[in-house]
Enzyme design. Structure first.
Site, PDB file in Angstrom:
ATOM      1  CB  CYS A   1     -22.483  30.187  54.204  1.00 48.36           C
ATOM      2  SG  CYS A   1     -22.137  29.432  55.783  1.00 48.36           S
TER       3      CYS A   1
ATOM      4  N   GLY B   1     -35.732  34.695  35.530  1.00 51.51           N
ATOM      5  CA  GLY B   1     -34.607  34.235  34.722  1.00 51.51           C
ATOM      6  C   GLY B   1     -34.390  32.738  34.860  1.00 51.51           C
TER       7      GLY B   1
ATOM      8  CD  GLN C   1     -26.427  40.138  36.846  1.00 52.74           C
ATOM      9  OE1 GLN C   1     -26.409  41.368  36.766  1.00 52.74           O
ATOM     10  NE2 GLN C   1     -26.931  39.518  37.900  1.00 52.74           N
TER      11      GLN C   1
ATOM     12  N   GLY D   1     -36.585  40.477  34.903  1.00 54.70           N
ATOM     13  CA  GLY D   1     -37.020  41.848  35.131  1.00 54.70           C
ATOM     14  C   GLY D   1     -36.286  42.558  36.255  1.00 54.70           C
TER      15      GLY D   1
ATOM     16  CB  THR E   1     -53.791  33.872  34.162  1.00 57.80           C
ATOM     17  OG1 THR E   1     -54.797  32.863  34.012  1.00 57.80           O
ATOM     18  CG2 THR E   1     -54.397  35.244  33.912  1.00 57.80           C
TER      19      THR E   1
HETATM   20  N1  PLP Z   1     -28.781  34.158  35.740  1.00 63.32           N
HETATM   21  C1  PLP Z   1     -27.963  35.097  36.217  1.00 63.32           C
HETATM   22  C2  PLP Z   1     -26.667  35.376  35.542  1.00 63.32           C
HETATM   23  C3  PLP Z   1     -28.322  35.802  37.381  1.00 63.32           C
HETATM   24  O1  PLP Z   1     -27.505  36.727  37.880  1.00 63.32           O
HETATM   25  C4  PLP Z   1     -29.553  35.499  38.001  1.00 63.32           C
HETATM   26  C5  PLP Z   1     -29.954  36.184  39.266  1.00 63.32           C
HETATM   27  O2  PLP Z   1     -29.115  36.520  40.089  1.00 63.32           O
HETATM   28  C6  PLP Z   1     -30.377  34.513  37.440  1.00 63.32           C
HETATM   29  C7  PLP Z   1     -29.955  33.866  36.299  1.00 63.32           C
HETATM   30  C8  PLP Z   1     -31.689  34.143  38.049  1.00 63.32           C
HETATM   31  O3  PLP Z   1     -32.679  35.116  37.748  1.00 63.32           O
HETATM   32  P1  PLP Z   1     -34.031  35.146  38.607  1.00 63.32           P
HETATM   33  O4  PLP Z   1     -33.676  35.654  39.954  1.00 63.32           O
HETATM   34  O5  PLP Z   1     -34.940  36.062  37.862  1.00 63.32           O
HETATM   35  O6  PLP Z   1     -34.540  33.752  38.619  1.00 63.32           O
END
Ligand code: PLP
Length: 385
Positions: free
Chosen positions: A324, A71, A178, A199, A236
């Site tokens: 933290c 993500g 999410q 994923g 790849t």
């Molecule tokens: N965006 C949101 C709202 C997320 O909750 C997260 C992961 O916690 C991410 C982006 C990042 O995704 P990834 O862990 O696949 O990089």
């Protein structure tokens, strides 16, 4: 000890069907999808099927799906592409409650001379559309607003917000990491240019993501090299993980109904019973517009970390609303942006369910958490006398 896993917004179990779908692509069909031979070609076909499965979940066209590593990469690719295709525009709009994948990139962009506007939220985590309208400028390259918040589950009215942005001719990205698999998303109807998914939040493995890029949207790749993903993301293809993500999307689509009924029923019972058993507790976020699997509960006069540690001794996994920073526990940036009072923010715990969560696990949590809070409050220095 059995694990009661209520931390599905952090990551999810890989579905058994997903594991089964992936396995042949490690040791039997391990060819390179770009190869000329039939052996590689069959992998290419499996990737095409996965692309169709992802597109079906999102209401997109298969050629609008770009496989990435996560993500975070999808988020960065969308925003950097918007800036590179419009070099005269150096302003980005986002919110104060985004994931660090967006916030850290925003800070980096600011250090490189770009301007970033961070929209605030109200006490329930809601955006004010008028603030967005006032923030958009001629030199705004892209607006990036998350679909749903990872800590509170609050859902932004993405369709309305995207329409406002598109009316001004500005690119719109949403971090739907999410939301995907938990909420119906139909990109055929939503005026969205870029959308990110990951994923490992929907029962596929960690290390695979997707960037949706609407057909016709000008695009600059983040990674350059080979011609994979139609020249939009070199490297790849991670065929086993792509196949796994495709399967996970197919399962999510088939199970959407259950996700919309069984999961929120369990979440609501957990919430109701905990609030009934524990005084001075409240829900963080917008309870009317919320992910079906998420509840963030603030228990006043206790430390979220202490609750997590005690729950862990009973096998219950959840997350706290603190982070933290420089050796001291600070309420998360999301709770701070919402102005959640200090004594509540510190005692915030996020429970996030999945389709694998059972009624027995929820019952066990309902029985276990209230005595933990009572015990911690008895020794809490915050407790008003
Ligand atoms: N965006 C949101 C709202 C997320 O909750 C997260 C992961 O916690 C991410 C982006 C990042 O995704 P990834 O862990 O696949 O990089």
């Amino acid at each position: 000890m059995n694990v009661v896993y209520l931390d599905n917004n952090a990551t999810t179990m890989v579905a058994p069907e997903v594991v089964q779908a992936m396995l042949p692509y490690f040791s039997q069909m391990y060819g390179n999808a770009s190869s000329m031979h039939t052996f590689g070609g069959q992998v290419g076909r499996a990737i095409s099927t996965a692309r169709e499965q992802v597109a079906a979940l999102l209401g997109a066209r298969p050629d609008e799906i770009i496989f990435t590593s996560c993500g975070t990469e999808s988020d960065a690719t969308a925003i950097l592409s918007a800036l590179r295709t419009q070099p005269d525009k150096r302003h980005v709009i986002t919110t104060r409650v985004e994931h660090s994948a967006i916030l850290s990139l925003g800070q980096h962009l600011e250090s490189r001379g770009y301007e970033v506007t961070y929209l605030g939220v109200d006490a329930r985590g809601r955006l004010d559309p008028d603030e967005l309208a006032a923030a958009m400028r001629k030199d705004t390259a892209i607006v990036s607003l998350m679909f749903a918040n990872n800590e509170t589950g609050t859902i932004f009215p993405i369709e309305r917000l995207a329409e406002m942005v598109k009316e001004r001719g500005i690119l719109f990205h949403t971090d739907a990491v999410q939301a995907a698999g938990k909420l119906p998303i139909d990109l055929a109807k939503l005026p969205i240019d870029f959308l990110s998914i990951s994923g490992h939040k929907l029962h596929a493995p960690k290390g695979i993501g997707v960037l949706y890029a609407r057909k016709g949207t000008r695009f600059q790749p983040f990674l350059r090299g080979g011609h994979q993903e139609g020249g939009r993301r070199a490297g790849t293809e991670n065929a086993p993980y792509i196949v796994g993500l495709g399967k996970a999307c197919e399962l999510a689509l088939a199970g959407m109904e259950a996700e919309q009924t069984r999961v929120p029923a369990l979440r609501d019972r957990l919430e109701r019973e905990l609030l009934a058993a524990v005084p001075d507790a409240m829900i963080n976020g917008d309870t009317e517009h919320r992910l079906p699997n998420t509840t963030s509960i603030a228990f006043e006069y206790v430390e979220g970390e202490a609750i997590l540690l005690r729950m862990d001794q009973f096998g219950i996994c959840a997350s706290s609303g603190s982070a933290c920073t420089s050796g001291s526990l600070e309420p998360s940036h999301v709770l701070r942006a919402m102005g959640v009072p200090f004594t509540y923010a510190h005692g915030s715990v996020r429970f996030s369910l999945s389709r694998y969560t059972t009624a027995e696990e929820i019952d066990f949590t309902i029985r276990t958490v209230p005595p933990i809070i009572r015990e911690l409050r008895a020794i809490s220095p915050f407790r008003a006398k």
